[in-house]
Write a protein that holds these residues in place. Sequence first.
Motif, PDB file in Angstrom:
ATOM      1  N   ALA A 214       0.835  -1.201   0.000  1.00  0.00           N
ATOM      2  CA  ALA A 214       0.000   0.000   0.000  1.00  0.00           C
ATOM      3  C   ALA A 214       0.869   1.250   0.000  1.00  0.00           C
ATOM      4  O   ALA A 214       0.420   2.316  -0.429  1.00  0.00           O
ATOM      5  CB  ALA A 214      -0.917   0.001   1.223  1.00  0.00           C
ATOM      6  N   HIS A 215       2.121   1.126   0.486  1.00  0.00           N
ATOM      7  CA  HIS A 215       3.033   2.278   0.543  1.00  0.00           C
ATOM      8  C   HIS A 215       4.452   1.757   0.684  1.00  0.00           C
ATOM      9  O   HIS A 215       4.718   0.834   1.451  1.00  0.00           O
ATOM     10  CB  HIS A 215       2.682   3.155   1.755  1.00  0.00           C
ATOM     11  CG  HIS A 215       3.468   4.428   1.858  1.00  0.00           C
ATOM     12  ND1 HIS A 215       4.739   4.488   2.412  1.00  0.00           N
ATOM     13  CD2 HIS A 215       3.162   5.705   1.508  1.00  0.00           C
ATOM     14  CE1 HIS A 215       5.171   5.740   2.385  1.00  0.00           C
ATOM     15  NE2 HIS A 215       4.235   6.490   1.844  1.00  0.00           N
ATOM     16  N   VAL A 216       5.365   2.327  -0.091  1.00  0.00           N
ATOM     17  CA  VAL A 216       6.794   2.054   0.087  1.00  0.00           C
ATOM     18  C   VAL A 216       7.452   3.336   0.569  1.00  0.00           C
ATOM     19  O   VAL A 216       6.906   4.437   0.381  1.00  0.00           O
ATOM     20  CB  VAL A 216       7.454   1.551  -1.210  1.00  0.00           C
ATOM     21  CG1 VAL A 216       6.771   0.281  -1.706  1.00  0.00           C
ATOM     22  CG2 VAL A 216       7.450   2.621  -2.296  1.00  0.00           C
ATOM     23  N   PRO A 217       8.611   3.248   1.219  1.00  0.00           N
ATOM     24  CA  PRO A 217       9.251   4.459   1.740  1.00  0.00           C
ATOM     25  C   PRO A 217       9.490   5.507   0.661  1.00  0.00           C
ATOM     26  O   PRO A 217       9.924   5.188  -0.442  1.00  0.00           O
ATOM     27  CB  PRO A 217      10.572   3.938   2.312  1.00  0.00           C
ATOM     28  CG  PRO A 217      10.281   2.520   2.685  1.00  0.00           C
ATOM     29  CD  PRO A 217       9.351   2.029   1.613  1.00  0.00           C
ATOM     30  N   VAL A 218       9.165   6.739   1.012  1.00  0.00           N
ATOM     31  CA  VAL A 218       9.460   7.853   0.123  1.00  0.00           C
ATOM     32  C   VAL A 218      10.903   8.232   0.388  1.00  0.00           C
ATOM     33  O   VAL A 218      11.229   8.859   1.393  1.00  0.00           O
ATOM     34  CB  VAL A 218       8.504   9.030   0.371  1.00  0.00           C
ATOM     35  CG1 VAL A 218       8.874  10.212  -0.511  1.00  0.00           C
ATOM     36  CG2 VAL A 218       7.066   8.596   0.103  1.00  0.00           C
ATOM     37  N   ALA A 219      11.763   7.786  -0.502  1.00  0.00           N
ATOM     38  CA  ALA A 219      13.207   7.801  -0.245  1.00  0.00           C
ATOM     39  C   ALA A 219      13.826   9.118  -0.671  1.00  0.00           C
ATOM     40  O   ALA A 219      14.095   9.347  -1.839  1.00  0.00           O
ATOM     41  CB  ALA A 219      13.886   6.646  -0.957  1.00  0.00           C
ATOM     42  N   GLY A 220      14.064   9.989   0.285  1.00  0.00           N
ATOM     43  CA  GLY A 220      14.781  11.223   0.028  1.00  0.00           C
ATOM     44  C   GLY A 220      16.249  11.030   0.332  1.00  0.00           C
ATOM     45  O   GLY A 220      16.757   9.910   0.400  1.00  0.00           O
ATOM     46  N   CYS A 221      16.956  12.106   0.543  1.00  0.00           N
ATOM     47  CA  CYS A 221      18.403  12.036   0.730  1.00  0.00           C
ATOM     48  C   CYS A 221      18.779  11.271   1.992  1.00  0.00           C
ATOM     49  O   CYS A 221      18.266  11.533   3.073  1.00  0.00           O
ATOM     50  CB  CYS A 221      18.978  13.449   0.765  1.00  0.00           C
ATOM     51  SG  CYS A 221      18.876  14.274  -0.837  1.00  0.00           S
ATOM     52  N   GLY A 222      19.673  10.328   1.827  1.00  0.00           N
ATOM     53  CA  GLY A 222      20.192   9.550   2.939  1.00  0.00           C
ATOM     54  C   GLY A 222      19.484   8.247   3.193  1.00  0.00           C
ATOM     55  O   GLY A 222      19.964   7.405   3.955  1.00  0.00           O
ATOM     56  N   GLN A 223      18.338   8.007   2.559  1.00  0.00           N
ATOM     57  CA  GLN A 223      17.540   6.830   2.874  1.00  0.00           C
ATOM     58  C   GLN A 223      17.839   5.665   1.927  1.00  0.00           C
ATOM     59  O   GLN A 223      18.131   5.864   0.752  1.00  0.00           O
ATOM     60  CB  GLN A 223      16.061   7.199   2.800  1.00  0.00           C
ATOM     61  CG  GLN A 223      15.710   8.304   3.787  1.00  0.00           C
ATOM     62  CD  GLN A 223      14.333   8.861   3.531  1.00  0.00           C
ATOM     63  OE1 GLN A 223      13.340   8.159   3.692  1.00  0.00           O
ATOM     64  NE2 GLN A 223      14.253  10.118   3.121  1.00  0.00           N
ATOM     65  N   TRP A 224      17.723   4.441   2.481  1.00  0.00           N
ATOM     66  CA  TRP A 224      18.055   3.236   1.726  1.00  0.00           C
ATOM     67  C   TRP A 224      17.111   2.095   2.136  1.00  0.00           C
ATOM     68  O   TRP A 224      17.450   1.250   2.955  1.00  0.00           O
ATOM     69  CB  TRP A 224      19.507   2.862   1.988  1.00  0.00           C
ATOM     70  CG  TRP A 224      20.020   1.649   1.270  1.00  0.00           C
ATOM     71  CD1 TRP A 224      19.349   0.817   0.419  1.00  0.00           C
ATOM     72  CD2 TRP A 224      21.352   1.126   1.351  1.00  0.00           C
ATOM     73  NE1 TRP A 224      20.161  -0.190  -0.022  1.00  0.00           N
ATOM     74  CE2 TRP A 224      21.409  -0.022   0.526  1.00  0.00           C
ATOM     75  CE3 TRP A 224      22.498   1.518   2.033  1.00  0.00           C
ATOM     76  CZ2 TRP A 224      22.564  -0.785   0.389  1.00  0.00           C
ATOM     77  CZ3 TRP A 224      23.643   0.755   1.899  1.00  0.00           C
ATOM     78  CH2 TRP A 224      23.680  -0.381   1.085  1.00  0.00           C
ATOM     79  N   PRO A 225      15.915   2.070   1.576  1.00  0.00           N
ATOM     80  CA  PRO A 225      14.982   0.991   1.891  1.00  0.00           C
ATOM     81  C   PRO A 225      15.130  -0.183   0.922  1.00  0.00           C
ATOM     82  O   PRO A 225      15.528   0.003  -0.236  1.00  0.00           O
ATOM     83  CB  PRO A 225      13.614   1.670   1.711  1.00  0.00           C
ATOM     84  CG  PRO A 225      13.863   2.732   0.689  1.00  0.00           C
ATOM     85  CD  PRO A 225      15.315   3.130   0.775  1.00  0.00           C
ATOM     86  N   ALA A 226      14.788  -1.390   1.393  1.00  0.00           N
ATOM     87  CA  ALA A 226      14.931  -2.564   0.527  1.00  0.00           C
ATOM     88  C   ALA A 226      13.980  -3.684   0.943  1.00  0.00           C
ATOM     89  O   ALA A 226      13.783  -3.941   2.137  1.00  0.00           O
ATOM     90  CB  ALA A 226      16.368  -3.075   0.553  1.00  0.00           C
TER      91      ALA A 226
END
Length: 325
Positions: free
Chosen positions: A109-121
């Motif tokens: 329903a939602h994945v991380p909104v990846a701005g500067c510095g973020q690393w989702p997987a």
Amino acid sequence: MYTSALLALATLASPSFAAYKKVWDYNSSNFWDNFNFVDLDDSHFTGGFAQYVGIDEALSSGLARINNGKVRLGVDSTNTYSTSSTGRKSLRLQSYGYFDNGLLVGDFAHVPVAGCGQWPAFWVYQGEQHVGSYAEIDILENVNVHTANTHSLYTSDQCTINIQKGNLVPEKSTNCHWKKDGPPSQGCSFNAEAGTFNQPFNNDYKVVALQVESERIRIWHFKKTEVPADLNSASPNPDAWTKAPTVHITPKSCDFHKAFNLFHIVINTSFCGSWAGDDFNNTNYAGQCAQQTGVNDCKTWVAQHPSDFVNTFWEINSIKLFQRA
């Protein structure tokens, strides 16, 4: 007789695959029972600036919770941290169960909104307990302000592949071999189409599916309007899906069953580290994060700007595994 002979030859030439049957269905009713919350900092993994917390703290702090029937996995977006600390509090979940082959389907329903510095997987790998071997497939992953998903495959086996579909990242090879302390260009890495990561994914997409079998590995992205109807059944048939996969590879000089197996599911969000970078001037989108944030140091930005991570969360409808009957 001529027609019958042709049909017989076609049958011999085309592989016959048994139907898939659902074996795992992880959702809001059973998610906490099927995943281990890894209670370590990310220096043990990718050198990131994240302190992963255990299940008790995750639930009591609200970093992990059930929200409107969905599994929500977030990061601390309230506190500031010292740059000398182990990092911003976050989550790394690893499934207790593992699989060797099958069709793994993540419905988000939602994945991380990846701005500067973020690393989702969202990915699968063997885990540290398998001494002497390694295998990993990244299903949904990227860093910083990227808006296209990236898929990487790594194995400790020598494993050359044929690319049937997919755009190989230029610095990567068609040998998915990986070894500890090897060069950054190891493995096979593929770029997905634009809009498959970050907020564009939330706007349009819903499902990512990985198929791992001895004869091929495929990955699909499905928009909300494209999800195959049979994924709601107990026995989907990927060969009948009309949308082409983003990645489709077959073995060239490789035993896929040996090279890619014993997979645990992992869902985590890290910061900075070996890919998102510690120096905003020397990382993906070089200079863009330095210009956007006004700082060069990733840890400084992540440590001091909690409100920038309010939307850094996963919201999961389900994760399902189907295997051949």
